[in-house]
Design an enzyme around this catalytic site. Structure first.
Site, PDB file in Angstrom:
ATOM      1  N   LYS A  11       4.342  -1.494  -1.976  1.00  0.00           N
ATOM      2  CA  LYS A  11       3.237  -2.360  -1.521  1.00  0.00           C
ATOM      3  C   LYS A  11       2.471  -1.664  -0.401  1.00  0.00           C
ATOM      4  CE  LYS A  11       4.937  -3.578   2.720  1.00  0.00           C
ATOM      5  NZ  LYS A  11       4.450  -2.912   3.894  1.00  0.00           N
ATOM      6  N   PRO A  99       7.533   7.168  -1.170  1.00  0.00           N
ATOM      7  CA  PRO A  99       7.972   7.846   0.050  1.00  0.00           C
ATOM      8  C   PRO A  99       8.853   6.933   0.913  1.00  0.00           C
ATOM      9  CG  PRO A  99       5.616   8.141  -0.284  1.00  0.00           C
ATOM     10  CD  PRO A  99       6.072   7.170  -1.320  1.00  0.00           C
ATOM     11  N   VAL A 100       9.832   7.549   1.565  1.00  0.00           N
ATOM     12  CA  VAL A 100      10.844   6.795   2.321  1.00  0.00           C
ATOM     13  C   VAL A 100      10.386   6.570   3.771  1.00  0.00           C
ATOM     14  CG1 VAL A 100      13.254   6.871   3.116  1.00  0.00           C
ATOM     15  CG2 VAL A 100      12.664   7.708   0.838  1.00  0.00           C
ATOM     16  N   ALA A 102       8.105   4.663   5.046  1.00  0.00           N
ATOM     17  CA  ALA A 102       6.669   4.943   5.023  1.00  0.00           C
ATOM     18  C   ALA A 102       5.803   3.718   5.273  1.00  0.00           C
ATOM     19  CB  ALA A 102       6.311   5.539   3.666  1.00  0.00           C
ATOM     20  N   GLY A 103       6.431   2.530   5.358  1.00  0.00           N
ATOM     21  CA  GLY A 103       5.633   1.303   5.459  1.00  0.00           C
ATOM     22  C   GLY A 103       5.179   0.835   4.087  1.00  0.00           C
ATOM     23  N   GLY A 107      12.611   0.488   0.158  1.00  0.00           N
ATOM     24  CA  GLY A 107      13.967  -0.080   0.139  1.00  0.00           C
ATOM     25  C   GLY A 107      13.947  -1.537  -0.310  1.00  0.00           C
ATOM     26  N   ASP A 141      10.291  -8.363   3.334  1.00  0.00           N
ATOM     27  CA  ASP A 141       9.364  -7.937   2.275  1.00  0.00           C
ATOM     28  C   ASP A 141       9.924  -8.159   0.869  1.00  0.00           C
ATOM     29  OD1 ASP A 141       7.432  -7.032   4.009  1.00  0.00           O
ATOM     30  OD2 ASP A 141       8.110  -4.946   3.982  1.00  0.00           O
TER      31      ASP A 141
HETATM   32  P1  ATP Z   1       9.266  -1.539   4.950  1.00  0.00           P
HETATM   33  O1  ATP Z   1       7.811  -1.307   4.623  1.00  0.00           O
HETATM   34  O2  ATP Z   1       9.905  -2.643   4.120  1.00  0.00           O
HETATM   35  O3  ATP Z   1       9.572  -1.647   6.387  1.00  0.00           O
HETATM   36  P2  ATP Z   1       9.665   1.240   4.612  1.00  0.00           P
HETATM   37  O4  ATP Z   1       8.847   1.645   3.417  1.00  0.00           O
HETATM   38  O5  ATP Z   1       9.050   1.504   5.952  1.00  0.00           O
HETATM   39  O6  ATP Z   1      10.052  -0.264   4.456  1.00  0.00           O
HETATM   40  P3  ATP Z   1      12.072   2.264   3.442  1.00  0.00           P
HETATM   41  O7  ATP Z   1      11.535   3.280   2.503  1.00  0.00           O
HETATM   42  O8  ATP Z   1      12.561   0.996   2.870  1.00  0.00           O
HETATM   43  O9  ATP Z   1      11.037   1.968   4.614  1.00  0.00           O
HETATM   44  O10 ATP Z   1      13.225   2.996   4.277  1.00  0.00           O
HETATM   45  C1  ATP Z   1      13.625   2.610   5.565  1.00  0.00           C
HETATM   46  C2  ATP Z   1      15.032   3.180   5.825  1.00  0.00           C
HETATM   47  O11 ATP Z   1      15.952   2.424   5.047  1.00  0.00           O
HETATM   48  C3  ATP Z   1      15.195   4.628   5.412  1.00  0.00           C
HETATM   49  O12 ATP Z   1      15.248   5.426   6.554  1.00  0.00           O
HETATM   50  C4  ATP Z   1      16.496   4.694   4.623  1.00  0.00           C
HETATM   51  O13 ATP Z   1      17.489   5.402   5.303  1.00  0.00           O
HETATM   52  C5  ATP Z   1      16.971   3.249   4.506  1.00  0.00           C
HETATM   53  N1  ATP Z   1      17.176   2.783   3.121  1.00  0.00           N
HETATM   54  C6  ATP Z   1      18.124   1.932   2.714  1.00  0.00           C
HETATM   55  N2  ATP Z   1      18.023   1.667   1.413  1.00  0.00           N
HETATM   56  C7  ATP Z   1      16.992   2.371   0.942  1.00  0.00           C
HETATM   57  C8  ATP Z   1      16.404   2.501  -0.346  1.00  0.00           C
HETATM   58  N3  ATP Z   1      16.890   1.865  -1.428  1.00  0.00           N
HETATM   59  N4  ATP Z   1      15.309   3.272  -0.467  1.00  0.00           N
HETATM   60  C9  ATP Z   1      14.808   3.912   0.624  1.00  0.00           C
HETATM   61  N5  ATP Z   1      15.346   3.841   1.863  1.00  0.00           N
HETATM   62  C10 ATP Z   1      16.425   3.068   2.034  1.00  0.00           C
END
Ligand code: ATP
Length: 315
Positions: A11, A99-100, A102-103, A107, A141
């Site tokens: 998203k 991307p991990v 990343a906002g 996860g 989320d």
């Molecule tokens: P949000 O926008 O919901 O805050 P995000 O996109 O910023 O999420 P994620 O990609 O969900 O962040 O990752 C945040 C942290 O969660 C990562 O540093 C990772 O170690 C941990 N994590 C746990 N489960 C997962 C998963 N299934 N996929 C990615 N990261 C994960």
């Protein structure tokens, strides 16, 4: 069925306003969330024993109990012990494209896919709102990731009001692979710097959250007008992330000089997206960004807005 392959879309935030503190320690938010086609694939396969085994070859993704997808499976086993006893554990394979850190709710979307997939595998017949309630226990989320499309999200982000969906609006997404921003850390910094501006009484908080329903961004979405949507993008967290991360600021500034419709950081960052007038423009902008930033650490994607949340691959 003994296995399912689920599509778990990312998203972006078209709008993110922080309006105050909540008694539970979280922030009271008014957001507009949008699914995009960039997605992870979650394969679930029944096992003969009672274990949940996670497989993911992405170096930034944990494969232990801290993975949100694993927590989702554990939650389902705890909530539905009879079904768990009957059907057993699962192999959960995450093919990561989002991307991990990343906002982009990667996860959360993975966890949402596990909830939806287990509901199917264990023949639970849960409703969207029952799945959403379970999802909210894992993360704010997650309910949106299940629902998908375009929606106003208030409360912690778990109270959803769907909007007419947007499609065929192309975006370019940029994220430095090695740059991770903690969502909790971003909100904490915001509280430290802007906590004095928060609304305090319950009535004002509710009124501000309600105001988003009749706000400019919702009007633009109802008109399905990409130019207006791009003009009305807003994200309060930019105020704390952009000054701290010059690389993110630079991406945003460069996008804005490329004739795109609008650009903004997504969620707590550090991904930045640009709304484009067409697919051709999006491809061209991606190319220009790559020329401007040859650093292979920068991931660039062309994707588009989507009306779908978690769904079974091929359906
Ligand atoms: P949000 O926008 O919901 O805050 P995000 O996109 O910023 O999420 P994620 O990609 O969900 O962040 O990752 C945040 C942290 O969660 C990562 O540093 C990772 O170690 C941990 N994590 C746990 N489960 C997962 C998963 N299934 N996929 C990615 N990261 C994960």
């Amino acid at each position: 069925m003994h296995s399912y392959s689920l599509i778990a879309p990312a998203k972006i935030n078209l709008y993110l306003e922080i309006i105050g503190n909540r008694p539970d320690g979280f922030h009271e938010l008014a957001m507009i969330l949008q699914s995009i086609e960039l997605a992870d694939i979650i394969d679930l396969e029944m096992r003969d024993d009672k274990s949940f085994l996670l497989h993911c070859d992405h170096t930034q993704v944990p494969v232990d109990g801290s993975n949100l997808a694993y927590k989702a499976a554990e939650l389902m086993a705890g909530e539905f012990p009879e079904a768990f006893a009957k059907y057993g554990g699962l192999d959960i394979t995450i093919s990561k494209n989002i991307p991990v850190a990343a906002g982009l709710a990667g996860g959360s979307s993975n966890a949402a896919a596990v909830l939806v997939g287990i509901d199917l595998l264990w023949n639970l017949g849960l409703t969207q709102s029952e799945l959403g309630e379970l999802g909210a226990r894992l993360g704010s989320d997650v309910p949106f990731c299940i629902l998908g499309g375009t929606a106003i999200a208030t409360g912690r982000g778990e109270q959803l009001a769907p909007l007419p969906y947007l499609e065929d609006i192309y975006i370019v997404l940029a994220k430095y692979r090695s740059l991770e921003v903690s969502t909790a850390g971003a909100y904490k910094s915001y509280r430290q710097e802007y906590g004095h501006t928060y609304l305090r009484d319950t009535e004002s908080l509710a009124a501000r959250a309600a105001a988003v329903h009749s706000g400019e961004m919702v009007k633009a979405i109802l008109q399905k007008n990409p130019q207006e949507i791009a003009q009305k993008l807003h994200n309060d967290l930019e105020k704390v992330i952009l000054p701290t991360y010059p690389q993110v600021r630079e991406l945003r500034e460069t996008f804005s000089q490329m004739g795109i419709l609008g650009t903004m950081m997504s969620g707590s960052g550090p991904s930045v997206f640009a709304i484009c007038a067409s697919k051709t423009q999006a491809e061209e902008v991606k190319l220009q960004m790559r020329n401007r930033f040859p650093n292979p650490d920068l991931e660039l994607f062309v994707t588009k807005m989507s009306h779908r949340g978690i769904h079974v691959d091929g359906q």
